[in-house]
Design an enzyme around this catalytic site. Sequence first.
Site, PDB file in Angstrom:
ATOM      1  N   THR A 209     -36.928  -7.845  17.881  1.00  0.00           N
ATOM      2  CA  THR A 209     -38.349  -7.550  18.106  1.00  0.00           C
ATOM      3  C   THR A 209     -39.018  -8.511  19.069  1.00  0.00           C
ATOM      4  O   THR A 209     -40.195  -8.350  19.375  1.00  0.00           O
ATOM      5  CB  THR A 209     -39.108  -7.618  16.771  1.00  0.00           C
ATOM      6  OG1 THR A 209     -39.040  -8.960  16.270  1.00  0.00           O
ATOM      7  CG2 THR A 209     -38.529  -6.660  15.751  1.00  0.00           C
ATOM      8  N   HIS A 275     -28.024 -15.937   7.777  1.00  0.00           N
ATOM      9  CA  HIS A 275     -28.623 -16.188   9.088  1.00  0.00           C
ATOM     10  C   HIS A 275     -27.759 -15.569  10.192  1.00  0.00           C
ATOM     11  O   HIS A 275     -28.276 -14.913  11.111  1.00  0.00           O
ATOM     12  CB  HIS A 275     -28.750 -17.697   9.291  1.00  0.00           C
ATOM     13  CG  HIS A 275     -29.644 -18.089  10.413  1.00  0.00           C
ATOM     14  ND1 HIS A 275     -29.896 -19.404  10.744  1.00  0.00           N
ATOM     15  CD2 HIS A 275     -30.335 -17.342  11.324  1.00  0.00           C
ATOM     16  CE1 HIS A 275     -30.711 -19.451  11.784  1.00  0.00           C
ATOM     17  NE2 HIS A 275     -30.982 -18.211  12.166  1.00  0.00           N
ATOM     18  N   ARG A 307     -25.781 -17.080  20.927  1.00  0.00           N
ATOM     19  CA  ARG A 307     -25.866 -17.397  19.504  1.00  0.00           C
ATOM     20  C   ARG A 307     -24.526 -17.796  18.890  1.00  0.00           C
ATOM     21  O   ARG A 307     -24.501 -18.490  17.867  1.00  0.00           O
ATOM     22  CB  ARG A 307     -26.445 -16.209  18.742  1.00  0.00           C
ATOM     23  CG  ARG A 307     -27.877 -15.856  19.135  1.00  0.00           C
ATOM     24  CD  ARG A 307     -28.335 -14.573  18.469  1.00  0.00           C
ATOM     25  NE  ARG A 307     -29.617 -14.109  18.977  1.00  0.00           N
ATOM     26  CZ  ARG A 307     -30.787 -14.313  18.370  1.00  0.00           C
ATOM     27  NH1 ARG A 307     -30.827 -14.995  17.243  1.00  0.00           N
ATOM     28  NH2 ARG A 307     -31.908 -13.853  18.881  1.00  0.00           N
ATOM     29  N   CYS A 414     -43.406 -11.654  11.894  1.00  0.00           N
ATOM     30  CA  CYS A 414     -43.102 -10.306  12.394  1.00  0.00           C
ATOM     31  C   CYS A 414     -42.903  -9.381  11.199  1.00  0.00           C
ATOM     32  O   CYS A 414     -42.098  -9.676  10.313  1.00  0.00           O
ATOM     33  CB  CYS A 414     -41.848 -10.355  13.256  1.00  0.00           C
ATOM     34  SG  CYS A 414     -41.051  -8.764  13.527  1.00  0.00           S
ATOM     35  N   CYS A 417     -39.309  -8.025  10.840  1.00  0.00           N
ATOM     36  CA  CYS A 417     -38.422  -9.127  10.442  1.00  0.00           C
ATOM     37  C   CYS A 417     -38.679  -9.512   8.993  1.00  0.00           C
ATOM     38  O   CYS A 417     -37.749  -9.815   8.245  1.00  0.00           O
ATOM     39  CB  CYS A 417     -38.647 -10.335  11.340  1.00  0.00           C
ATOM     40  SG  CYS A 417     -38.461 -10.006  13.104  1.00  0.00           S
TER      41      CYS A 417
END
Length: 488
Positions: A209, A275, A307, A414, A417
Amino acid sequence: MWKVTFQAFGVLLLAWLLGNFVLGWFQQNTKPQTQHSEQHPSRTSESQDQSCFCHLTGVLDDCFCDVESIDIFNNLKIYPRIRKLTERDYFRYYRVNLKRPCPFWPDDGHCSIKDCHVEPCPESKVPVGIKSGNYNKYSQAANTMSDVVECQQAKELGAINSTLSNQSKEAFADWARHDDAQDHFCELDDETSPDAEYVDLLLNPERYTGYKGPSAWRVWNSIYEENCFKPRSVYRPLNPLAPSRGDDDGEGFYTWLEGLCLEKRVFYRLISGLHSSINIHLCAEYLLDEGWGRSVWGPNVQEFRQRFDMAETKGEGTRRLKNLYFLYLIELRALYKVAPYFERAIVNLYTGNAQEDGETKDLLLHIFNEIKAFPMHFDEKSMFAGHKLEAKTLKEEFRLHFKNISRIMDCVGCSKCRLWGKLQTQGLGTALKILFSEKEIKNLPEHSPSKGFQLTRQEIVALMNGFGRLSTSIYQLHHFRQLWKEKR
């Protein structure tokens, strides 16, 4: 004479070929490693291109299962079925309050694109029974076509869509009557709150997002720093909010982690795995293009590299991915343990549609049967196996730490989220609740409600959708491997 000459020539040719083979083998295996790499540029390129995957292999820490076995089991047997299950009506609707204030700091983060904002149907179009929070009453009036169009527009403009069919409204009224109050591992939303809404998860998929930066880092930093049994003097590697450590590769952190007892080490790995799973979802459903009235979503390999790539993360990427597999095994074990709860005839995944309810339960039991056949489950017997008083204290610490993490999810700026963070956190919390309730589950009565162990519908939906997200992450890793090879 010619026959003898031909035989001699054959012997000499064979000796020459054999000699060249032995000489070539000797030269090949006595060259320095750097020279060996120069002779095989394609192999070097492959190891670089797959640098985040090349070490993602073999046996996982703290358990006896290997990555390859999980890949095969999940991608071929579990993922196709769990995906179908979460598309069923019982599992697709999740009641959530996205307006709860952050209990720890003022909300300081907002989304950068429209897809993370809440744009539900106008209040005048929401059925009275859902809007009022009175589940024993609901509107019988049918939506007009204009209502449907308006709700469809809201779905396209915003990330959250709480529009429901009339059949679903009636089902929700009955679901509420089947839920039982119970002490939970997570800070649960008050389902009777006027701010709580049912969300169709299929209309609101988890995607990237644009929510990032200090606000997002603050949430994860609070989770790791305050809730993973970690002293503040030990810094996580690559933590953007920690003081600069120069070229520190995090070895000090992992020396500390390996010195912890198994239970506390497991807790950290669970959070790290969650995560990692969320990050994979965001990389797999990335906004690739936005124009001409439509958005294009798909995998972003470069985002994935940032990542998880070994070079980009100083070797941290592989650890993160292995923690995802570890979390998968933990939740898989919880499903194995809770299977007897659902196998009882008294348990019905109730929506009001008898045929669909039966098919949904059959599919769930099929998944449980596949899980039972998996040969390498996580062995939790070594956890909390010490002195009874110490074990009880440690379990309570687990519960309180994780309950605090569920509260932090209300600090996510968010909306989308926050929705998926709350759901997946509650799913993991439910899995922990199951693992800590083994004796109660074993003593469940077959034909009457259980007093010692009970799951609410909200917990069941979060448990299966949360595990479905982990299953999807591992499946998407296979897809990223293929994309990585294609880009060589």
